[in-house]
Design a protein around this motif. Structure first.
Motif, PDB file in Angstrom:
ATOM      1  N   GLY A  72       2.795  36.373  38.324  1.00  0.00           N
ATOM      2  CA  GLY A  72       1.986  35.654  37.354  1.00  0.00           C
ATOM      3  C   GLY A  72       2.451  35.837  35.925  1.00  0.00           C
ATOM      4  N   PHE A  73       3.540  36.588  35.718  1.00  0.00           N
ATOM      5  CA  PHE A  73       4.019  36.865  34.355  1.00  0.00           C
ATOM      6  C   PHE A  73       5.543  36.950  34.397  1.00  0.00           C
ATOM      7  N   GLN A  74       6.190  35.783  34.595  1.00  0.00           N
ATOM      8  CA  GLN A  74       7.633  35.739  34.782  1.00  0.00           C
ATOM      9  C   GLN A  74       8.352  35.232  33.535  1.00  0.00           C
ATOM     10  N   LEU A  75       9.535  35.772  33.326  1.00  0.00           N
ATOM     11  CA  LEU A  75      10.358  35.395  32.179  1.00  0.00           C
ATOM     12  C   LEU A  75      10.836  33.956  32.331  1.00  0.00           C
ATOM     13  N   ASP A  76      10.712  33.170  31.245  1.00  0.00           N
ATOM     14  CA  ASP A  76      11.142  31.781  31.236  1.00  0.00           C
ATOM     15  C   ASP A  76      12.530  31.690  30.595  1.00  0.00           C
ATOM     16  N   ALA A  77      13.499  31.160  31.343  1.00  0.00           N
ATOM     17  CA  ALA A  77      14.880  31.123  30.880  1.00  0.00           C
ATOM     18  C   ALA A  77      15.039  30.305  29.601  1.00  0.00           C
ATOM     19  N   ALA A  78      14.469  29.106  29.580  1.00  0.00           N
ATOM     20  CA  ALA A  78      14.610  28.246  28.407  1.00  0.00           C
ATOM     21  C   ALA A  78      13.961  28.868  27.180  1.00  0.00           C
ATOM     22  N   ALA A  79      12.804  29.504  27.369  1.00  0.00           N
ATOM     23  CA  ALA A  79      12.115  30.144  26.244  1.00  0.00           C
ATOM     24  C   ALA A  79      12.938  31.294  25.694  1.00  0.00           C
ATOM     25  N   LEU A  80      13.598  32.044  26.585  1.00  0.00           N
ATOM     26  CA  LEU A  80      14.435  33.150  26.128  1.00  0.00           C
ATOM     27  C   LEU A  80      15.626  32.635  25.324  1.00  0.00           C
ATOM     28  N   VAL A  81      16.253  31.565  25.775  1.00  0.00           N
ATOM     29  CA  VAL A  81      17.380  30.979  25.039  1.00  0.00           C
ATOM     30  C   VAL A  81      16.936  30.573  23.635  1.00  0.00           C
ATOM     31  N   ARG A  82      15.796  29.899  23.547  1.00  0.00           N
ATOM     32  CA  ARG A  82      15.298  29.452  22.231  1.00  0.00           C
ATOM     33  C   ARG A  82      14.998  30.648  21.324  1.00  0.00           C
ATOM     34  N   ALA A  83      14.389  31.686  21.885  1.00  0.00           N
ATOM     35  CA  ALA A  83      14.022  32.848  21.082  1.00  0.00           C
ATOM     36  C   ALA A  83      15.263  33.586  20.580  1.00  0.00           C
ATOM     37  N   CYS A  84      16.263  33.732  21.453  1.00  0.00           N
ATOM     38  CA  CYS A  84      17.503  34.409  21.043  1.00  0.00           C
ATOM     39  C   CYS A  84      18.203  33.619  19.936  1.00  0.00           C
ATOM     40  N   LYS A  85      18.206  32.304  20.070  1.00  0.00           N
ATOM     41  CA  LYS A  85      18.844  31.467  19.061  1.00  0.00           C
ATOM     42  C   LYS A  85      18.099  31.549  17.736  1.00  0.00           C
ATOM     43  N   ALA A  86      16.767  31.506  17.796  1.00  0.00           N
ATOM     44  CA  ALA A  86      15.966  31.543  16.566  1.00  0.00           C
ATOM     45  C   ALA A  86      16.102  32.874  15.841  1.00  0.00           C
ATOM     46  N   ASP A 136       6.124  36.599  20.335  1.00  0.00           N
ATOM     47  CA  ASP A 136       5.008  37.053  21.152  1.00  0.00           C
ATOM     48  C   ASP A 136       5.419  37.021  22.626  1.00  0.00           C
ATOM     49  N   PRO A 137       5.138  38.071  23.408  1.00  0.00           N
ATOM     50  CA  PRO A 137       5.546  38.089  24.820  1.00  0.00           C
ATOM     51  C   PRO A 137       5.066  36.879  25.608  1.00  0.00           C
ATOM     52  N   ASP A 138       3.866  36.404  25.305  1.00  0.00           N
ATOM     53  CA  ASP A 138       3.326  35.267  26.050  1.00  0.00           C
ATOM     54  C   ASP A 138       4.189  34.023  25.913  1.00  0.00           C
ATOM     55  N   ARG A 139       4.943  33.922  24.809  1.00  0.00           N
ATOM     56  CA  ARG A 139       5.780  32.739  24.584  1.00  0.00           C
ATOM     57  C   ARG A 139       7.087  32.803  25.376  1.00  0.00           C
ATOM     58  N   LEU A 140       7.351  33.934  26.016  1.00  0.00           N
ATOM     59  CA  LEU A 140       8.539  34.070  26.856  1.00  0.00           C
ATOM     60  C   LEU A 140       8.216  33.906  28.340  1.00  0.00           C
ATOM     61  N   VAL A 141       6.965  33.598  28.633  1.00  0.00           N
ATOM     62  CA  VAL A 141       6.510  33.614  30.020  1.00  0.00           C
ATOM     63  C   VAL A 141       6.314  32.213  30.577  1.00  0.00           C
ATOM     64  N   ALA A 142       6.784  32.024  31.800  1.00  0.00           N
ATOM     65  CA  ALA A 142       6.523  30.798  32.554  1.00  0.00           C
ATOM     66  C   ALA A 142       5.651  31.186  33.735  1.00  0.00           C
ATOM     67  N   LYS A 143       4.440  30.668  33.771  1.00  0.00           N
ATOM     68  CA  LYS A 143       3.537  31.034  34.852  1.00  0.00           C
ATOM     69  C   LYS A 143       3.993  30.402  36.165  1.00  0.00           C
ATOM     70  N   ALA A 144       4.196  31.252  37.161  1.00  0.00           N
ATOM     71  CA  ALA A 144       4.609  30.773  38.481  1.00  0.00           C
ATOM     72  C   ALA A 144       3.382  30.589  39.360  1.00  0.00           C
ATOM     73  N   GLU A 145       3.452  29.600  40.228  1.00  0.00           N
ATOM     74  CA  GLU A 145       2.360  29.369  41.165  1.00  0.00           C
ATOM     75  C   GLU A 145       2.413  30.414  42.259  1.00  0.00           C
ATOM     76  N   PRO A 146       1.374  31.234  42.400  1.00  0.00           N
ATOM     77  CA  PRO A 146       1.379  32.241  43.466  1.00  0.00           C
ATOM     78  C   PRO A 146       1.230  31.588  44.837  1.00  0.00           C
ATOM     79  N   LYS A 147       1.823  32.231  45.831  1.00  0.00           N
ATOM     80  CA  LYS A 147       1.690  31.731  47.186  1.00  0.00           C
ATOM     81  C   LYS A 147       0.248  31.920  47.662  1.00  0.00           C
ATOM     82  N   PRO A 148      -0.270  30.970  48.444  1.00  0.00           N
ATOM     83  CA  PRO A 148      -1.630  31.107  48.961  1.00  0.00           C
ATOM     84  C   PRO A 148      -1.793  32.434  49.683  1.00  0.00           C
ATOM     85  N   ASN A 149      -2.818  33.127  49.361  1.00  0.00           N
ATOM     86  CA  ASN A 149      -3.002  34.465  49.903  1.00  0.00           C
ATOM     87  C   ASN A 149      -4.479  34.827  49.754  1.00  0.00           C
TER      88      ASN A 149
END
Length: 222
Positions: A72-86, A136-149
């Motif tokens: 539920g708290f996974q690193l987003d690749a595109a967001a990381l690229v943007r943050a590193c560039k900025a 902000d850490p939340d801006r680096l996160v891409a929420k993944a859909e959890p498997k039904p459980n």
């Protein structure tokens, strides 16, 4: 504690047990050193869990501290690229800074995070990355859909209750983290503390979270 001591405490919480951490502790006076050493005991339990049963990914203390990958708290690749560039932080520099914090990271890891999904990056490492690229850490996160459980469904029901939201706010204040990361950490704890094969129980999950928050608040007040 003053602002300088707060910063040192944050560094100590990220530093693994060893001579370097002991050297950092010596910068504090006797009373502060003993109080903070007691707070670090929880982190030491995580280190021990990596070498003894239960496995790290099943340990509730590790989940609470954010060192276990969380769907539920996974690193987003595109967001990381943007943050590193900025922030003008190159992959080599980011890897070096994270290594200096005690994380086992090299440049190839950073390149991988920037090009594809990285479900193996735990919340605590995402927080460290965010600090190094000044976002902000939340801006680096891409929420993944959890498997039904069934268990996760109960945890999500718990997380939707006013009682849980109040506990998450209190936990965020104690741990000095964002509300979103606090919710993620507490949900991980709820899932980790339910024994395999047990029927999930909403009230027991809430009670576990409440017990944790009260214990942390009591420790903070000492």
């Amino acid at each position: 504690m003053n602002e300088e001591t707060d910063r040192l405490l944050e560094q100590l919480l990220e530093e693994p047990p060893g001579p370097r951490r002991e050297h950092m502790l010596m910068r504090l006076d006797g009373d502060q050193r003993e109080q903070i050493r007691a707070l670090l005991d929880a982190g030491d339990l995580v280190w021990e869990a990596a070498h003894t049963a239960p496995p790290l990914e099943e340990d509730p203390v590790a989940a609470m501290l954010g060192v276990v990958p969380d769907p539920g708290f996974q690193l987003d690749a595109a967001a990381l690229v943007r943050a590193c560039k900025a922030s003008s932080v190159k992959p080599t520099a980011l890897a070096a800074r994270l290594s200096a914090r005690g994380w086992q990271v090299d440049t190839t890891d950073v390149f991988r995070w920037q090009t594809r999904a990285a479900p193996d990056v735990p919340p605590a490492l995402i927080k460290a990355i965010a600090e190094e690229v000044r976002i902000d850490p939340d801006r680096l996160v891409a929420k993944a859909e959890p498997k039904p459980n069934t268990l996760r469904a109960v945890a999500e029901d718990v997380a939707a209750t006013p009682r849980f939201r109040d506990l998450a706010q209190r936990f965020a204040q104690i741990q000095r983290m964002s509300p979103t990361m606090a919710v993620s950490a507490l949900q991980s704890r709820m899932l980790a503390t339910v024994h395999r094969g047990d029927e999930p129980d909403k009230e027991q999950m809430l009670a576990s979270v409440e017990e944790l928050v009260r214990a942390l608040e009591a420790n903070q007040g000492q």
